[in-house]
Design a protein around this motif. Structure first.
Motif: not given
Length: 464
Positions: A282, A297-298, A300-302, A304-305, A367, A391, A393-394
């Motif tokens: 991250a 998911d987490p 990929v969200q890292d 985005i963040n 989630p 999604n 990536h899923k």
């Protein structure tokens, strides 16, 4: 069809007569017709069982004569608790076992010494519905279904499926001129060599936890058994082999990547520093991360963040040998043998219910899950919803697990006390990466210690 509402019994006749006469069914009569089915499930993290408990309530609303009692237990303590309860004659009707504890489930005994669990496939028989629930055991994704096959039958019903994936920081790759994520160990090494030349690149290139799962993947992808008797699938494993060429090639390659400055050990936790590796990725301290598909998911969200795109891909494999397949992770449901028909059918019906296409798809999106869908029906349901379009990536984990030759080596091993051996492999690799042992010495020691664990495991259980 609800079993208790279609049996022509004296009780049914009596209840009907009272009802027609304008009377009411007494509460104790209703209690005699109700059945409670106990499920002991792995409570992995706070809130993990909320979804399945809600589904148990929904199932009860549709099947008011069946109560599903969900009880959570520690993932690693569950096999031991079931064994203790079985010795007292108090085993749960259904118990959930971690994939690496499959041999413990197969070896579990009832108080009378007979096998505790029945084959799910045998319990279902040739029925297409159970209490009105469509049977879906024939629709399980192939690698998951074949993983849990024993003596030609599906032994347990998978509830959670996962695997290990590669996550790539495409911002760093693009800057280094690497067009796509690597597919093999050599390609990963080459990508990291290019990234190391970046003037403002990360200090290191890759990281993953020192968990035994990655040794399993090294053996599985190279098509090599970790134990005798066809990886413990033809008969209980009696001898392990953690010093094969495949295992040593993996250990040496891993150590070599650290020596080059490519791999970074973020922590020395036995079982792996799962938190530290994700933090490093991250923070863009590495370009590549190997982790569980549950974390997709987490992670990929890292990205985005942190304003960098993350591409999820297959775990790189040894390109010098044919790819045999990737082993899964997760848990499965084991049904107790010799249950009365109503309890057995209630348990089996709930297994089918939570794997209805809509329910299986909902669990994959939850989630608090992160796990893959179990059946083709759930995958197709997600596709129709456009879930994978939004999604992408899923879908990678599903695709990766489908690449499997379904040989004993590719599917993965059944070994008694296997989880302890995963920790032994973790310690061995930490010793290599901290300079305490060579790959050869570390793996020889891991082999000896694992063999001792396996011998002790068999000595503690009577032979059937």
């Amino acid at each position: 069809m609800r079993l208790t509402r279609n049996l022509f019994t004296p009780l049914a006749v009596t209840v009907a007569a009272i009802t027609l006469a304008g009377g009411a069914v007494a509460a104790d009569d209703r209690a005699e017709r109700d059945v409670s089915v106990t499920f002991w499930l792995a409570d992995r993290w706070p809130g993990h069982l909320d979804w399945v408990k809600a589904k148990a309530a929904e199932f009860g609303a549709e099947h008011p004569d069946v109560k599903i009692d969900i009880q959570g237990h520690d993932l690693l303590e569950l096999p031991g608790k079931v064994r203790e309860a079985a010795a007292r004659g108090e085993a749960p009707d259904v118990a959930e076992y971690y994939y690496s504890a499959t041999q413990e489930a197969l070896d579990a005994d009832a108080a009378d010494g007979r096998p505790l669990f029945a084959s799910v496939e045998e319990a279902v028989g040739d029925r297409e519905t159970i209490l009105g629930e469509k049977v879906v055991i024939g629709d399980i994704l192939p690698t998951a279904g074949k993983f849990y096959r024993h003596r030609g039958r599906l032994a347990a019903m998978p509830r959670n499926i996962s695997t290990t994936l590669q996550f790539a920081n495409m911002k760093i790759l693009k800057a280094a001129g690497v067009e796509r994520p690597p597919r093999t160990w050599d390609e990963l090494d080459a990508a990291c060599t290019a990234i190391a030349k970046l003037p403002d690149g990360p200090d290191n290139c890759m990281t993953w936890p020192t968990h035994g799962w990655f040794f399993e993947q090294a053996a599985s992808t190279q098509g090599v058994n970790l134990a005798d008797h066809e990886n413990g699938r033809a008969a209980p494993a009696r001898k392990v082999d953690f010093t094969s060429k495949a295992m040593l090639d993996w250990t040496r390659w891993w150590a070599g990547q650290q020596k080059k400055g490519h791999y970074v050990l973020t922590g020395k936790d036995v079982g792996g520093d799962w938190i530290g590796i994700r933090k490093a990725f991250a923070a863009q301290q590495v370009a590549f991360l190997f982790s569980s598909s549950v974390e997709t998911d987490p992670i990929v969200q890292d990205g985005i963040n942190g304003d960098f795109p993350v591409q999820t891909t297959y775990l790189p494999h040894n390109g010098d040998v044919p790819l045999a397949g990737y082993v899964l992770g997760g848990d499965a449901l084991w049904i107790q043998d010799r249950l009365d028909q109503r309890t057995r059918d209630g348990a089996l019906a709930f297994m089918q219910f939570i794997n209805r296409p809509a329910n299986g798809a909902a669990w994959a999106k939850e989630p608090g899950s992160g796990f893959m869908p179990v059946t083709h029906g759930a995958v197709e349901h997600l596709a129709r919803e456009g879930y994978f379009t939004k999604n992408p990536h899923k879908k990678v984990a599903i695709q990766q697990l489908s690449r499997n030759a379904h040989t004993p080596a590719a599917l993965g091993a059944f070994i008694g006390d296997f989880y302890a051996m995963q920790d032994i492999m973790s310690v061995a690799m930490i010793d290599v990466l901290t300079g305490k042992a060579t790959p050869e010495k570390a793996m020889r020691r891991a082999d000896r210690e694992s063999q001792a664990r396996l011998d002790a495991y068999h000595a503690s259980r009577p032979r059937r």
